[in-house]
Scaffold this motif. Structure first.
Motif: not given
Length: 417
Positions: A185-190
């Motif tokens: 989720l952090s990668i997608i959101a980033s």
């Protein structure tokens, strides 16, 4: 408490300022000696701190050594050129692909490895492609951000991860399993937030015909082929070591030395120069700064933070996870994530909820992106860029960091619920 705070602030100022080339490890050791001399910490405390951070610091050295040898082989330059070629000249696709590459490098070679190794390669390629300064800034800021925001998936992905996993006795597999969704989720959101923020600065088309072929970057084909097998075996070793409760540094540093020996045999590197170039100052920095921070613990800071965490827990799990994550993030952005991770680990242990260690890690890995002093990786990143003639001011940095960090942090923390 006042003496402990004053000593910590003085040490942090000199770590950031680095007057007359004073290195960060030397400053931290001086701070630690002063802490003992002033009675802020005891000799017994020094041994306690060393027992907490030795595995993390040795593992970190191993990861960086491995990264340096791979860099000498041409592994990372090959990967960067491969990603650029895959974009087909589409600037927006190249932006996304470079972020994906940064996330992979950060996961396997730590965020500091991404800052030290990948940043100069990407910068060199952008200069070669004659991108305008606005586009260069967009790619560099995005690459610097993803290095930290994607450093959650494995114990080895960040020094903060190793310290916390060791402190709470979290196994390699248990950690990876818990952090899979938050990191995804952090990668997608980033990527989404960074693209939205910089979309007008990204060139629509980039002439990639000016770039060399990925294969031309490979300096030793035998070692390049072996490296894929070695990395796979090393990753398997981490999981096997977890089963037998072996320190992660056994494989990180041990594997790096084995790989260095193989590279030496195939004349792909000069071992003495590689070992000498390794960031040994980080070892002294970790131990020294943590000794100084332990003085804050002795002064009652962790007890106060434990009270805050206990209050958050009384409000429910959602408040506890998100509140702890943002508390760690804010502290990291103000006083650096290295001291924050230890202070918060101790506070979480005092509060009696070790599950919040994951929220602490995410906060300490993402929160630092709000300010230039938030993490060692960011300081290294800025130092590398300055050496290449690219200077990014505090105001310029924080204008981006303060906007893009909070939403990404929130999304990542939701993944823990």
């Amino acid at each position: 408490m006042i003496t402990a705070i004053g000593l910590f602030l003085a040490t942090l100022v000199f770590v950031i300022w680095q007057p007359r080339g004073l290195q960060i490890g030397t400053t931290a050791v001086i701070g630690a000696v002063a802490a003992v001399a002033l009675g802020v910490v005891s000799i017994a405390d020094v041994w306690t701190v060393t027992s907490i951070v030795w595995d993390a610091t040795l593992a970190f050295i191993g990861i960086i050594l491995l990264s340096m040898v791979l860099d000498e082989i041409g592994f990372f330059e090959w990967a960067a050129l491969k990603m650029a070629r895959l974009s087909g000249g589409n600037g927006h696709l190249m932006f996304v692909y470079i972020l994906i590459l940064g996330a992979l490098v950060s996961a396997l070679f730590a965020n500091d490895g991404a800052a030290l190794i990948l940043t100069p390669i990407v910068l060199a390629k952008m200069k070669h492609l004659k991108m305008n300064p606005v586009a260069v800034f967009a790619f560099l800021m995005a690459g610097g951000f993803i290095g930290d925001s994607a450093s959650n998936p494995l114990v080895i992905s960040n020094l903060t991860n190793i310290v916390t996993a060791g402190y709470f006795h979290i196994g390699f597999w248990e950690y990876a399993k818990t952090m899979f969704l938050p990191n995804l989720l952090s990668i997608i959101a980033s990527i989404a937030v960074l693209w939205i923020y910089f979309r007008k600065d990204i060139p629509i088309h980039i002439d990639i015909t000016q770039l060399a072929t990925p294969e031309s970057a490979i300096k030793n084909r035998t070692m390049f082929r072996l490296s894929w097998w070695f990395l796979a075996l090393l990753m398997a070793g981490y999981f096997i070591g977890d089963r037998y409760h072996l320190p992660v540094s056994v494989f990180a540093l041990g594997g790096a030395l084995v790989f260095l020996a193989i590279a030496t045999y195939f004349k792909a590197t000069k071992p003495l120069l590689t070992i000498k170039a390794a960031p040994w100052q980080v070892v002294w920095f970790s131990i020294g700064l943590y000794v100084v921070v332990y003085g804050l613990k002795n002064g009652g800071l962790t007890t106060y933070l434990a009270g805050v965490i206990t209050e958050l827990q009384s409000m429910g799990n959602v408040y506890a996870v998100i509140g702890t994550g943002f508390l760690s993030a804010i502290l990291s952005s103000v006083m650096n994530n290295m001291p924050t991770i230890m202070v918060m680990d101790i506070a979480i242990a005092e509060a009696g909820n070790s599950a919040l260690a994951y929220a602490n890690i995410i906060g300490c890995n993402l929160g630092p992106k709000m300010t230039p002093i938030g993490s060692l990786a960011t300081l290294l990143w800025l130092h590398v860029l300055a050496q290449k003639g690219v200077k990014i001011g505090w105001g310029e940095y924080m204008k981006v960091g303060l906007v893009i960090t909070p939403p990404v942090l929130l999304v990542a923390l939701i993944g823990l619920l």
